[in-house]
Motif scaffolding. Structure first.
Motif, PDB file in Angstrom:
ATOM      1  N   PHE A  64     -13.444 -12.684  15.248  1.00 19.19           N
ATOM      2  CA  PHE A  64     -12.740 -11.406  15.344  1.00 19.19           C
ATOM      3  C   PHE A  64     -11.346 -11.528  15.930  1.00 19.19           C
ATOM      4  CE2 PHE A  64     -17.200 -10.143  15.249  1.00 19.19           C
ATOM      5  CZ  PHE A  64     -17.158  -9.152  14.281  1.00 19.19           C
ATOM      6  N   ARG A  65     -10.912 -12.749  16.231  1.00 18.50           N
ATOM      7  CA  ARG A  65      -9.578 -12.929  16.795  1.00 18.50           C
ATOM      8  C   ARG A  65      -8.525 -12.662  15.741  1.00 18.50           C
ATOM      9  NH1 ARG A  65      -8.927 -18.599  19.153  1.00 18.50           N
ATOM     10  NH2 ARG A  65     -10.440 -17.744  20.623  1.00 18.50           N
ATOM     11  N   LYS A  66      -7.456 -11.901  16.060  1.00 20.18           N
ATOM     12  CA  LYS A  66      -6.382 -11.588  15.135  1.00 20.18           C
ATOM     13  C   LYS A  66      -5.446 -12.777  15.014  1.00 20.18           C
ATOM     14  CE  LYS A  66      -6.244  -6.609  15.965  1.00 20.18           C
ATOM     15  NZ  LYS A  66      -5.393  -5.472  16.390  1.00 20.18           N
ATOM     16  N   PRO A  67      -4.941 -13.049  13.811  1.00 19.63           N
ATOM     17  CA  PRO A  67      -3.986 -14.141  13.669  1.00 19.63           C
ATOM     18  C   PRO A  67      -2.730 -13.858  14.482  1.00 19.63           C
ATOM     19  CG  PRO A  67      -4.794 -13.392  11.525  1.00 19.63           C
ATOM     20  CD  PRO A  67      -5.255 -12.399  12.548  1.00 19.63           C
ATOM     21  N   ALA A  68      -2.062 -14.921  14.913  1.00 20.89           N
ATOM     22  CA  ALA A  68      -0.830 -14.749  15.688  1.00 20.89           C
ATOM     23  C   ALA A  68       0.230 -14.049  14.870  1.00 20.89           C
ATOM     24  CB  ALA A  68      -0.326 -16.110  16.171  1.00 20.89           C
ATOM     25  N   ASP A  69       0.260 -14.322  13.568  1.00 18.43           N
ATOM     26  CA  ASP A  69       1.239 -13.689  12.677  1.00 18.43           C
ATOM     27  C   ASP A  69       0.538 -12.604  11.887  1.00 18.43           C
ATOM     28  OD1 ASP A  69       3.199 -12.940  10.978  1.00 18.43           O
ATOM     29  OD2 ASP A  69       3.536 -14.914  10.080  1.00 18.43           O
ATOM     30  N   ASN A  70       0.835 -11.347  12.178  1.00 17.56           N
ATOM     31  CA  ASN A  70       0.153 -10.241  11.508  1.00 17.56           C
ATOM     32  C   ASN A  70       0.439 -10.178  10.028  1.00 17.56           C
ATOM     33  OD1 ASN A  70      -1.122  -9.347  13.819  1.00 17.56           O
ATOM     34  ND2 ASN A  70       0.589  -8.060  14.430  1.00 17.56           N
ATOM     35  N   THR A  71       1.556 -10.774   9.582  1.00 19.17           N
ATOM     36  CA  THR A  71       1.885 -10.723   8.158  1.00 19.17           C
ATOM     37  C   THR A  71       0.893 -11.517   7.336  1.00 19.17           C
ATOM     38  OG1 THR A  71       3.366 -12.621   8.394  1.00 19.17           O
ATOM     39  CG2 THR A  71       4.329 -10.433   8.659  1.00 19.17           C
ATOM     40  N   GLU A  72       0.219 -12.506   7.949  1.00 12.98           N
ATOM     41  CA  GLU A  72      -0.737 -13.310   7.217  1.00 12.98           C
ATOM     42  C   GLU A  72      -2.015 -12.534   6.948  1.00 12.98           C
ATOM     43  OE1 GLU A  72      -1.369 -16.901   9.275  1.00 12.98           O
ATOM     44  OE2 GLU A  72       0.688 -17.630   9.063  1.00 12.98           O
ATOM     45  N   SER A  73      -2.389 -11.624   7.864  1.00 17.97           N
ATOM     46  CA  SER A  73      -3.618 -10.877   7.703  1.00 17.97           C
ATOM     47  C   SER A  73      -3.407  -9.598   6.896  1.00 17.97           C
ATOM     48  CB  SER A  73      -4.190 -10.523   9.080  1.00 17.97           C
ATOM     49  OG  SER A  73      -3.288  -9.685   9.786  1.00 17.97           O
ATOM     50  N   ARG A  74      -2.163  -9.215   6.712  1.00 17.39           N
ATOM     51  CA  ARG A  74      -1.889  -7.973   5.987  1.00 17.39           C
ATOM     52  C   ARG A  74      -1.729  -8.260   4.500  1.00 17.39           C
ATOM     53  NH1 ARG A  74       3.063  -5.935   4.741  1.00 17.39           N
ATOM     54  NH2 ARG A  74       4.070  -7.369   6.196  1.00 17.39           N
ATOM     55  N   GLU A  75      -2.381  -7.475   3.685  1.00 21.59           N
ATOM     56  CA  GLU A  75      -2.249  -7.652   2.248  1.00 21.59           C
ATOM     57  C   GLU A  75      -0.857  -7.231   1.808  1.00 21.59           C
ATOM     58  OE1 GLU A  75      -5.260  -5.634   0.102  1.00 21.59           O
ATOM     59  OE2 GLU A  75      -6.912  -6.793   0.963  1.00 21.59           O
ATOM     60  N   LYS A  76      -0.337  -7.952   0.835  1.00 23.36           N
ATOM     61  CA  LYS A  76       0.992  -7.629   0.345  1.00 23.36           C
ATOM     62  C   LYS A  76       0.972  -6.298  -0.392  1.00 23.36           C
ATOM     63  CE  LYS A  76       3.079 -12.172   0.070  1.00 23.36           C
ATOM     64  NZ  LYS A  76       3.849 -13.119  -0.764  1.00 23.36           N
ATOM     65  N   ALA A  77       2.069  -5.566  -0.229  1.00 26.64           N
ATOM     66  CA  ALA A  77       2.164  -4.252  -0.860  1.00 26.64           C
ATOM     67  C   ALA A  77       2.242  -4.395  -2.376  1.00 26.64           C
ATOM     68  CB  ALA A  77       3.405  -3.519  -0.348  1.00 26.64           C
ATOM     69  N   GLU A  78       1.595  -3.487  -3.082  1.00 27.30           N
ATOM     70  CA  GLU A  78       1.662  -3.452  -4.537  1.00 27.30           C
ATOM     71  C   GLU A  78       2.513  -2.262  -4.950  1.00 27.30           C
ATOM     72  OE1 GLU A  78      -2.134  -3.504  -6.367  1.00 27.30           O
ATOM     73  OE2 GLU A  78      -2.707  -5.453  -5.527  1.00 27.30           O
ATOM     74  N   LEU A  79       3.372  -2.478  -5.934  1.00 26.46           N
ATOM     75  CA  LEU A  79       4.273  -1.422  -6.387  1.00 26.46           C
ATOM     76  C   LEU A  79       3.601  -0.571  -7.458  1.00 26.46           C
ATOM     77  CD1 LEU A  79       7.505  -3.561  -6.640  1.00 26.46           C
ATOM     78  CD2 LEU A  79       7.138  -1.691  -5.051  1.00 26.46           C
ATOM     79  N   THR A  80       3.758   0.730  -7.335  1.00 28.24           N
ATOM     80  CA  THR A  80       3.287   1.631  -8.375  1.00 28.24           C
ATOM     81  C   THR A  80       4.288   1.629  -9.522  1.00 28.24           C
ATOM     82  OG1 THR A  80       4.454   3.548  -7.452  1.00 28.24           O
ATOM     83  CG2 THR A  80       2.230   3.087  -6.610  1.00 28.24           C
ATOM     84  N   GLN A  81       3.887   2.199 -10.650  1.00 30.96           N
ATOM     85  CA  GLN A  81       4.792   2.291 -11.801  1.00 30.96           C
ATOM     86  C   GLN A  81       6.037   3.099 -11.440  1.00 30.96           C
ATOM     87  OE1 GLN A  81       4.816   0.711 -14.499  1.00 30.96           O
ATOM     88  NE2 GLN A  81       5.307   1.911 -16.318  1.00 30.96           N
ATOM     89  N   GLU A  82       5.854   4.131 -10.645  1.00 32.36           N
ATOM     90  CA  GLU A  82       6.986   4.955 -10.225  1.00 32.36           C
ATOM     91  C   GLU A  82       7.966   4.156  -9.372  1.00 32.36           C
ATOM     92  OE1 GLU A  82       7.882   9.133  -7.775  1.00 32.36           O
ATOM     93  OE2 GLU A  82       5.825   8.448  -8.108  1.00 32.36           O
ATOM     94  N   GLU A  83       7.436   3.326  -8.474  1.00 31.01           N
ATOM     95  CA  GLU A  83       8.299   2.502  -7.618  1.00 31.01           C
ATOM     96  C   GLU A  83       8.996   1.414  -8.421  1.00 31.01           C
ATOM     97  OE1 GLU A  83       5.969   2.711  -3.335  1.00 31.01           O
ATOM     98  OE2 GLU A  83       5.204   1.409  -4.930  1.00 31.01           O
ATOM     99  N   LEU A  84       8.283   0.828  -9.382  1.00 30.19           N
ATOM    100  CA  LEU A  84       8.871  -0.215 -10.216  1.00 30.19           C
ATOM    101  C   LEU A  84      10.074   0.287 -11.000  1.00 30.19           C
ATOM    102  CD1 LEU A  84       5.750  -2.027 -11.721  1.00 30.19           C
ATOM    103  CD2 LEU A  84       7.497  -3.068 -10.288  1.00 30.19           C
ATOM    104  N   LEU A  85      10.008   1.535 -11.443  1.00 27.96           N
ATOM    105  CA  LEU A  85      11.028   2.079 -12.340  1.00 27.96           C
ATOM    106  C   LEU A  85      11.945   3.083 -11.639  1.00 27.96           C
ATOM    107  CD1 LEU A  85       8.762   2.609 -15.486  1.00 27.96           C
ATOM    108  CD2 LEU A  85      10.165   0.625 -14.900  1.00 27.96           C
ATOM    109  N   ARG A  86      11.945   3.091 -10.334  1.00 25.31           N
ATOM    110  CA  ARG A  86      12.778   4.043  -9.600  1.00 25.31           C
ATOM    111  C   ARG A  86      14.259   3.722  -9.782  1.00 25.31           C
ATOM    112  NH1 ARG A  86      12.418   5.558  -3.113  1.00 25.31           N
ATOM    113  NH2 ARG A  86      13.992   7.228  -3.164  1.00 25.31           N
TER     114      ARG A  86
END
Length: 259
Positions: A64-86
């Motif tokens: 249950f220990r959290k990784p030192a770098d929170n970016t490793e445990s966080r899933e990468k953001a996915e872009l919606t179609q609206e965001e892709l074509l903004r």
């Protein structure tokens, strides 16, 4: 000749005392002979139980220990179609507090959702012996403001331009802060001064989700002068369709709204 009953008794008593003395030296307990084995067994069982309990606690803590770098445990953001074509411009500016989730790729920061595709494109170029370089990526509000003001100052210094004309000309090259798609992290610039590099990017870009953002003949729609080095990420499916329809982002976005 056998021992007498008295001798046997003395021998047994002597043997009992020796065993009791040995047990006392090992455990620190003084116990009757008939019970001498029980404390030792109990001590061993308690020690084993404690070892098992400590091991279980350590395993649970590691799980249950959290990784030192929170970016490793966080899933990468996915872009919606609206965001892709903004489309981002003077008519459709970004919010002042807008900051996309960022990752590094090709030596620049980009939206983290496009980093893997950009790396794959760079790796493919390297396999073919092509030195593809990324020259620009994400731009912050403050940096965009600085770039615009520097560009505007150059036009204002030219006596051929009135203040209004200078502003209009500057915005066709470097948009004002909040009006540039570079601030979304979806816009990248490549060094296409080499003909082989330029040919590779033009041919392969859509496979990795990129399209030429400001092509020739579309500046009346984009409001930005043509630039062969600036590419925009829209996703592989959208990129393939845009090339097939010969549409810039503004045209394609409107097309999808009508459909």
């Amino acid at each position: 000749m056998g021992l007498s009953p008295y001798d046997k008794k003395r021998y047994k008593e002597s043997k009992r005392r020796r065993r009791q003395a040995l047990l006392q030296s090992e455990t620190g307990y003084i116990v009757p002979y008939r019970q001498s084995k029980k404390p030792l067994i109990i001590i061993i069982c308690v020690a084993v139980a404690l070892c098992v309990a400590v091991s279980a606690v350590l395993i649970a803590c590691n799980a249950f220990r959290k990784p030192a770098d929170n970016t490793e445990s966080r899933e990468k953001a996915e872009l919606t179609q609206e965001e892709l074509l903004r489309v981002v411009n003077r008519m459709h500016p970004l919010e002042e507090d807008f900051v996309p989730p960022l990752d590094e790729a090709g030596g620049v920061e980009v939206h983290e959702a496009i980093a893997d595709d950009l790396r794959s494109m760079l790796e493919k170029a390297d396999e073919k012996g092509i030195a593809l370089k990324v020259t620009d990526g994400y731009v912050s509000f403050a940096e965009q403001k600085n770039r615009y003001e520097k560009n505007l100052a150059q036009f204002k210094a030219n006596p051929k331009y009135t203040p209004v004309r200078a502003q209009a000309a500057a915005q066709r090259i470097v948009p004002q802060s909040g009006c540039s798609e570079a601030q979304t992290g979806l816009l990248v610039s490549f060094d296409v001064s080499d003909s082989r590099v330029k040919s590779f990017v033009e041919r392969e870009c859509i496979k990795y989700g990129f399209i030429l953002r400001y092509p020739e003949g579309k500046d009346e729609l984009t409001h930005i002068q043509p630039n062969e080095s600036v590419y925009r990420y829209v996703g592989a499916d959208n990129a393939a369709k845009m090339r097939s329809f010969d549409m810039c982002l503004e045209e394609y976005s409107e097309y999808l709204k009508r459909e």
